[in-house]
Design a protein around this motif. Structure first.
Motif, PDB file in Angstrom:
ATOM      1  N   GLU A 235      36.084  45.613  35.146  1.00  0.00           N
ATOM      2  CA  GLU A 235      35.365  46.717  35.793  1.00  0.00           C
ATOM      3  C   GLU A 235      36.327  47.608  36.565  1.00  0.00           C
ATOM      4  O   GLU A 235      36.211  48.839  36.549  1.00  0.00           O
ATOM      5  CB  GLU A 235      34.272  46.172  36.711  1.00  0.00           C
ATOM      6  N   MET A 236      37.279  47.000  37.262  1.00  0.00           N
ATOM      7  CA  MET A 236      38.288  47.762  37.989  1.00  0.00           C
ATOM      8  C   MET A 236      39.088  48.645  37.036  1.00  0.00           C
ATOM      9  O   MET A 236      39.307  49.839  37.299  1.00  0.00           O
ATOM     10  CB  MET A 236      39.224  46.800  38.731  1.00  0.00           C
TER      11      MET A 236
ATOM     12  N   LYS B  35      35.427  39.718  34.665  1.00  0.00           N
ATOM     13  CA  LYS B  35      34.493  40.836  34.832  1.00  0.00           C
ATOM     14  C   LYS B  35      34.985  41.775  35.924  1.00  0.00           C
ATOM     15  O   LYS B  35      34.988  43.005  35.746  1.00  0.00           O
ATOM     16  CB  LYS B  35      33.110  40.291  35.194  1.00  0.00           C
ATOM     17  N   PHE B  36      35.409  41.213  37.045  1.00  0.00           N
ATOM     18  CA  PHE B  36      35.879  42.016  38.176  1.00  0.00           C
ATOM     19  C   PHE B  36      37.075  42.881  37.785  1.00  0.00           C
ATOM     20  O   PHE B  36      37.099  44.088  38.066  1.00  0.00           O
ATOM     21  CB  PHE B  36      36.255  41.081  39.315  1.00  0.00           C
TER      22      PHE B  36
ATOM     23  N   LEU C 260      39.503  37.765  46.408  1.00  0.00           N
ATOM     24  CA  LEU C 260      39.193  39.013  45.723  1.00  0.00           C
ATOM     25  C   LEU C 260      37.910  39.623  46.275  1.00  0.00           C
ATOM     26  O   LEU C 260      37.096  38.949  46.901  1.00  0.00           O
ATOM     27  CB  LEU C 260      39.047  38.757  44.214  1.00  0.00           C
ATOM     28  N   ASP C 261      37.710  40.917  46.002  1.00  0.00           N
ATOM     29  CA  ASP C 261      36.526  41.635  46.510  1.00  0.00           C
ATOM     30  C   ASP C 261      35.344  41.447  45.568  1.00  0.00           C
ATOM     31  O   ASP C 261      34.772  42.406  45.037  1.00  0.00           O
ATOM     32  CB  ASP C 261      36.848  43.123  46.671  1.00  0.00           C
ATOM     33  N   ILE C 262      34.962  40.190  45.334  1.00  0.00           N
ATOM     34  CA  ILE C 262      33.873  39.906  44.410  1.00  0.00           C
ATOM     35  C   ILE C 262      32.628  39.480  45.203  1.00  0.00           C
ATOM     36  O   ILE C 262      32.716  38.600  46.034  1.00  0.00           O
ATOM     37  CB  ILE C 262      34.281  38.791  43.416  1.00  0.00           C
TER      38      ILE C 262
ATOM     39  N   ASP D 120      27.350  42.701  32.358  1.00  0.00           N
ATOM     40  CA  ASP D 120      27.146  41.288  32.635  1.00  0.00           C
ATOM     41  C   ASP D 120      25.994  40.754  31.779  1.00  0.00           C
ATOM     42  O   ASP D 120      25.092  41.505  31.379  1.00  0.00           O
ATOM     43  CB  ASP D 120      26.811  41.128  34.121  1.00  0.00           C
TER      44      ASP D 120
ATOM     45  N   LYS E 133      33.735  35.483  36.233  1.00  0.00           N
ATOM     46  CA  LYS E 133      33.616  36.367  37.396  1.00  0.00           C
ATOM     47  C   LYS E 133      34.885  37.184  37.608  1.00  0.00           C
ATOM     48  O   LYS E 133      34.836  38.392  37.858  1.00  0.00           O
ATOM     49  CB  LYS E 133      33.327  35.550  38.663  1.00  0.00           C
ATOM     50  N   ILE E 134      36.030  36.510  37.506  1.00  0.00           N
ATOM     51  CA  ILE E 134      37.301  37.183  37.755  1.00  0.00           C
ATOM     52  C   ILE E 134      37.609  38.182  36.649  1.00  0.00           C
ATOM     53  O   ILE E 134      38.036  39.314  36.917  1.00  0.00           O
ATOM     54  CB  ILE E 134      38.431  36.144  37.909  1.00  0.00           C
TER      55      ILE E 134
END
Length: 238
Positions: free
Chosen positions: A61-62, A57-58, A236-238, A75, A54-55
């Motif tokens: 993407e950023m 990927k986040f 984080l903004d997940i 994903d 998850k982290i």
């Protein structure tokens, strides 16, 4: 979704499995394994792989949105994502904003000193040799990669540091240091940021308490690793 059993396993490392997705893409699966000290200490921690995926990927993407060429495509499932197939450049790039870890041991300095500017170091990606540190000149003389590619890797690493540091600062987190890896994309022959960006490969400190939110919790036996990763995830903004 197609079962990963139908994909050809190309490589299994300490924390990830890499499968052939098709002729130009890979499937990266994050494992629950946790290791330290070049594999001398190892355990399995349930759900660690999901959090790191998850982290990563986040952050990928950023970085993609900020114009950094990463291997992340899309994903796949809770433990995996699809990535560009690249030819690995056998270097690890370490970006340091503060003194910590092996740097302190090497130079006999205390932990937590802030650098005037980010320090970029390289290590040779070779498990048998223990990923030894290597100078820029040695990289070039051993023809690990070219000077142009090494300069591009360095430039990208500095940009990644700026982007992530600024974002994490807004969340009350200090980006102490981190490791990056790169490859050359089979599709377009471009230098590409690969691997992962997670608490396994970065040092994150709470800006108020200076407590670790990364694998140092496991290395130094400072508490519950999964809890530290979940705290980071929640910030984080997940």
């Amino acid at each position: 979704m197609e079962d990963k059993k139908n994909f050809e396993l190309l490589y299994e490392g300490k924390a990830k499995k890499v499968y052939k997705f098709d002729e130009q893409k890979l499937l990266i699966k994050f494992k629950d394994d946790v290791t330290a000290f070049n594999g001398l200490k190892k355990d399995q921690i349930l759900n660690k792989g999901k959090i790191n995926k998850k982290i990563s990927k986040f952050f990928f993407e950023m970085l993609n949105k900020e114009g950094i060429n990463t291997h992340y495509i899309n994903d796949y499932d809770e433990n995996s994502f699809v990535a560009k197939w690249t030819d690995l450049i056998p270097l690890e790039v370490i970006v340091r904003n503060y003194t910590a870890g092996s740097f302190c041991k090497r130079y006999g300095v205390k932990k937590g000193l802030i650098f005037d500017y980010p320090l970029i170091e390289f290590s040779l990606k070779n498990d048998e040799l223990g990923d030894p540190m290597i100078t820029k000149d040695a990289v070039l003389l051993l023809k690990v990669t070219t000077e142009d590619i090494l300069d591009e890797i360095t430039s990208i690493s500095k940009k990644v540091n700026d982007i992530l540091s600024d974002y994490l600062k807004s969340k009350g987190i200090i980006l102490v240091d981190f490791k990056l890896e790169f490859g050359i994309s089979k599709n377009d022959n471009k230098v590409t940021l690969i691997d992962e960006i997670s608490p396994d490969t970065c040092r994150f400190w709470d800006a108020n308490t200076m407590e670790s939110l990364d694998k140092d919790v496991y290395r130094e036996e400072k508490g519950d690793l999964l809890n530290a990763y979940e705290v980071l995830l929640g910030r984080l903004d997940i």
